[in-house]
Design an enzyme around this catalytic site. Sequence first.
Site: not given
Lengths: 784, 784
Positions: B135, B226, B266, B372, B521, B548, B572, B584
């Site tokens: 790149h 990214l 990005g 790029h 998160e 999550f 959980h 959840h």
Amino acid sequence: MASSQVIRGLTQSAALPLSSCSAQSAASAHVQLSPLPVQLSALPRDRTVKQHVSSKVLASEFSGLRLDSSAGCSTSGAQPPRSERRNRNGAARATATVGTDAQTLKKVDPKLSQRCITAIRTLTVDSVENAQAGHPGLPMGCAPIGYVLFDEVMKYNPKNPQWFNRDRFVLSAGHGVLLQYILLHLVGYDSVQVDDLKSLCKWGSRCPGHPENLLTGGIELTTGPLGQGTANAVGFAMAEKHLAARFNRPGHEIVNHYTYCLAGDGCLMEGISNEAGSMAGHLGLGKLIMFYDNNNNSIDGPTSITFDEDVCKRYEALGWHVQRVGDPDSHLDDLRQAIVRAKSVTDKPSFIQVDTTIGYGSPSKQGTAKAHHGTFGPEEVEKIRETLHADYKEPFTVPQDVLDHWRQNVTRGEQAEGEWKQEWERYQREYPEEARELDNLVNQRLPDDWESVIPDFSGETKGDATRGWSEKVINALAGRVPGLIGGSADLATSNKLYLKAWGDFEKDAPAERNIRYGVREHAMAAISNGLALHRSGLIPFAGTFFVFTDYMRGAVRISALSDAGVIYVVTHDSIGLGEDGPTHQPVEHLASLRAMPNMTVVRPGDAIEVAGAYKVAIKNRSGPTMIVLSRQKLSSAVVSGTSADNVEKGGYVVSDNSEPGKVPDLILLATGAELELSEKAATKMREEAGFKVRLVSMVCWELFEAQPESYRNDVLPLECQARVSVEAGSKLGWREWVGPRGKIIAVDRFGASADYDTLFAKFGFSVDNIVSVSKQAIAEAVPV
Amino acid sequence: MASSQVIRGLTQSAALPLSSCSAQSAASAHVQLSPLPVQLSALPRDRTVKQHVSSKVLASEFSGLRLDSSAGCSTSGAQPPRSERRNRNGAARATATVGTDAQTLKKVDPKLSQRCITAIRTLTVDSVENAQAGHPGLPMGCAPIGYVLFDEVMKYNPKNPQWFNRDRFVLSAGHGVLLQYILLHLVGYDSVQVDDLKSLCKWGSRCPGHPENLLTGGIELTTGPLGQGTANAVGFAMAEKHLAARFNRPGHEIVNHYTYCLAGDGCLMEGISNEAGSMAGHLGLGKLIMFYDNNNNSIDGPTSITFDEDVCKRYEALGWHVQRVGDPDSHLDDLRQAIVRAKSVTDKPSFIQVDTTIGYGSPSKQGTAKAHHGTFGPEEVEKIRETLHADYKEPFTVPQDVLDHWRQNVTRGEQAEGEWKQEWERYQREYPEEARELDNLVNQRLPDDWESVIPDFSGETKGDATRGWSEKVINALAGRVPGLIGGSADLATSNKLYLKAWGDFEKDAPAERNIRYGVREHAMAAISNGLALHRSGLIPFAGTFFVFTDYMRGAVRISALSDAGVIYVVTHDSIGLGEDGPTHQPVEHLASLRAMPNMTVVRPGDAIEVAGAYKVAIKNRSGPTMIVLSRQKLSSAVVSGTSADNVEKGGYVVSDNSEPGKVPDLILLATGAELELSEKAATKMREEAGFKVRLVSMVCWELFEAQPESYRNDVLPLECQARVSVEAGSKLGWREWVGPRGKIIAVDRFGASADYDTLFAKFGFSVDNIVSVSKQAIAEAVPV
């Protein structure tokens, strides 16, 4: 020019005979409420049914919405000409400019308004106390917003939750779903009765702990994981803008609705909301209005402990029209006027910060994180009633005059839909072709021969990457499947995922069908969910590198959970990606997605299987399909013996040199690019060593698992325990197919930066290594 | 007060005998460069080694950095008193105010500067042409930024990449890594020789396609996906601020460095960067300086096709100090001055937009997306040399005077480190206790008895959730493991993840050890990677609901790929979560993480195994550990027969009523909360039906797989094919352990909203169902 033929193909398809009636009669034959495909059991339905929908997929029937008589100028853009340049000002223009629309706000006696709001709050308390579970903080704090939206602003018909042209409401802060249940109940939806409120969070209830689109009429989307709804709402607004541009005609705003979203601080802390907000601003989604429930509290305490950015300024920077309303209980008219102003801004999405009080009405908890979730206890409940001047003691009471007021929305809604139906009839008369096309789209009727446009690769020999054949297939399909719309997260060129006959969906070209998602994978997937669950027949596709499904996994899971038929087209599917190295090389992704319920992972091995993968994906309208494609080129278009139709079986025999009825010496199982490699190994085993070798394509595990046991045993006979799997990904799960004595050629470490050939050789993906492992497997296998 | 005892415990640990020398002599004995733990092979090392590090873990040796003689006031806060309130102004204050620091900018002849910049560009072109990959766009566009930073601004020692107090450079736009390789080469790092540049993207190279911290000295972090780097950089800046507050003393700025980050469009489109930016603004990270490479192009074309928000305004909204520099080739002094101003702002992170030209110097590609990635071809290369006035034709040429200038940074760096070492010696004399503590921290030396502080649960009977025991264990450990620092994504209360003896890490209290991540998160995980890879001995922990982990998976993968010893504490962990429902409730998450290389997933089944899980996690400094915990309470603290030490084996026999040496009738395999349930089923099978039943805890598959085959066969004897697994998650992978005839009690559909007991019963997790399935397994099993 090939691309214009594709467009002609589309026009022809729209002109094909409809299901047996003209669009007009179809419409008049379908004015009855079609029930939501409500899933009454909390458990997903049988996959085999879901995976094999007929090509004449039935969705909600098409029904109507009142149009503002004041509606302004319309849009054009029926069959938009091929977009030659980006950002052009072409035939397809933005959706109609709307007036200030103040007339949609009803005049209501302020005291009655207050009592209507109080009813939301007392029902919240009653429901939570009864369930001994739930999140009362948001419903009590946002009751005024809910009231204004559902009683004064929004257009919907409680007796037809699927009315096509309804305003959409998205509760991004899904934990506050009780607000929505109570509103649905108050305005007269059949889906939420008092008994449903009493069954909050109980097994089999239509009122689960977070919104689930499959369980409750009037719930558009499954939200709860924070931030998702903010992006889903962008998908809704894009769907509306797109359809309006495609189908509205001068004087006929057949598509014309707003999307309202309610988001909390948690939603706005999540990165996905910023991605989606940036998209919405870029696209100038004037009919998207988002409320920020600024209650200054999150679960762990006041938001000031971690979130003190200037949210309004951020949304301004994202290109939104931003307003701030104070305490909505004291400033209800300000809230009303903010909505009027938001509607008057037609070239920007609107952000309205409302400074609510979490748990409003609870003397000991309001304004603190303690009100976020959990119960109050009888004493506090009594105090809440006093504070709110609710002079009724019996739980779940709604004073009759209050209920009567709320229930006026039934008549109002029926009227609105009725007016829209008249408009729809006029539209059918004046624009019969467009009406038929829209009717087919919304009802997901495809021309009988839609599959025939897929290129026949059987005679082709030239090698390519599977992503290359994907480009050909989706471009062919786009002409016959008018709902296909989507794009890539800044990798359209690499994913080879661009509909060449169309241009970019832009602010001023919303009728186009290529979406430039930018480097925003998470929003892309959640917006795709919105496009799918707008339930207007759009079939969203979304592309990125396979490894970056990690970035959008939160939304991909919601696709699966909410039956959103998104087609994920992911390329660069293994170490075969090459030089970019381990950060870009998926390893665990096949296994991790195969583990996800209701996800269909298809990894085609040649051009023919790519065709089959798309057939599966188009037919699978009740869940996401992940089509997993190679960057590297294969040496030939066809592995001898593959079949597009067999892809629907998930696993099948590609070739076998055993005598009929005899058990082979070895079964080689492979997917994707490794199918061709395994074929070469099989040939070597057969020709050089005289082995009887069966080559099995395991192109889609989920579909194979859904086959009868007898079929599975036919493909993988128990008598043959010498089995070798060849797949450039994690070994996890392969034991199921290779059996206890089988060998697994897999990648269980991170990749490396090098050219593809070297990597495949170093990681054991060579004909020689497959042959060597196969011989070992044969030697070690003991017949059962 | 228990918490103050914990603090005393920490003080004692710092006073324990060191590895055999006092802190002072340790410092003088360790001034030699300790090589990076560079991984020269591209393949991960053997897991068994990685998983079982000695408790005296060796990291980089502690070495030094020049302090500005102009350094301003210092910080205090050695052993911060327990923080009683949030946001207090206590003993622990923000890191030192720094001066304008203009003196760090050298005076260089402008022509020489330009030729130094040109050398970066021509080496870029030469490397890409040679590799036929890579790149070039970013390195050519950002060459002036790289030049100013590495030649004029940053403090580092090329001959000791691990110098503790070096400025950190984070290349978030990782595809531009060639810029960094070339800079490392030019300034004299041993890790990047010309031959390394020539091996770009080749197997075994120290110059892979994206930055990998384990491969190249001077590369701090694995970036490329990214946005990650923008959050890693926040982690670095937090680490510096934290350590400065803990260890600096008046007149002794022993910790004092900047973190520089280079991000592209990005990165800034990705949601993670907004999450991290919001955190950084909140925490006022004055020593974080981020450059935005605003080159107006992304892969699919000009950024205007999807990204036209006001980025500068957004960062202002996030609380950053924002500056904009034009074309850096024409405005090099503006760039220099912007950095000076950024340093002068000590209470906010700095954002500097630089309007670069992608592929600068390429007449046909510069300023377009074509620059790029990809090569130029010989003709364009010649034109580039002409454009840049590079009068040398031979590839990889650097004119001697240019190289001489660049290489002055070796002397400069050695001087800087030398001055810092003197400062470090003074510090050791004046603050011997703090010096010993810092030395132990950085070198990851724990007191010999650190494990002894873990509560002994063996006599305890009271039931709790495994998250409850986790709270006890981590709080006990925090006093003995001074590197433990972390927090939760707005779920500290639910995760039970808060160090009670410490307060919140806040802008004005950075010495504290609880981080309030907010609902972010993804940034949490990537910031944790930064904290770990700051390599100052911090052991970051990060908590959220297990489901999550989807939101942060992009960063979790980087933890695994870059050997970041993050401890993920996720609660959980199944449908046992209950009322919140399927959004959840994790289902596929155990399988999806088990598929990830170098990830250690531990799902303890009782209090004793929770203790064992933490031992594994603390010792595992070369990869992430995911401790997976229940929300629901178990009926007892101990399942008879569990062992904390055996957790390190991953799987072991908990109980077995077979006679010694005899094969049981049945093996029950379980993890987590289902271990207790399976014990009850085993008891019933034993007592009511007289079966010989072995109960096996499969607490960590990865560790079990790393055991010798003989051990694994001892635990799961081949002779017993009647096996039943009990785990409330996807069945994927269990076939490996239960064998071809085994039964798998799993969850392969989405969950539902209901109370935990009902859900477990409905999904087959009941004693009766386990017994029933077990009897079937026994009936169907045929001895081998």
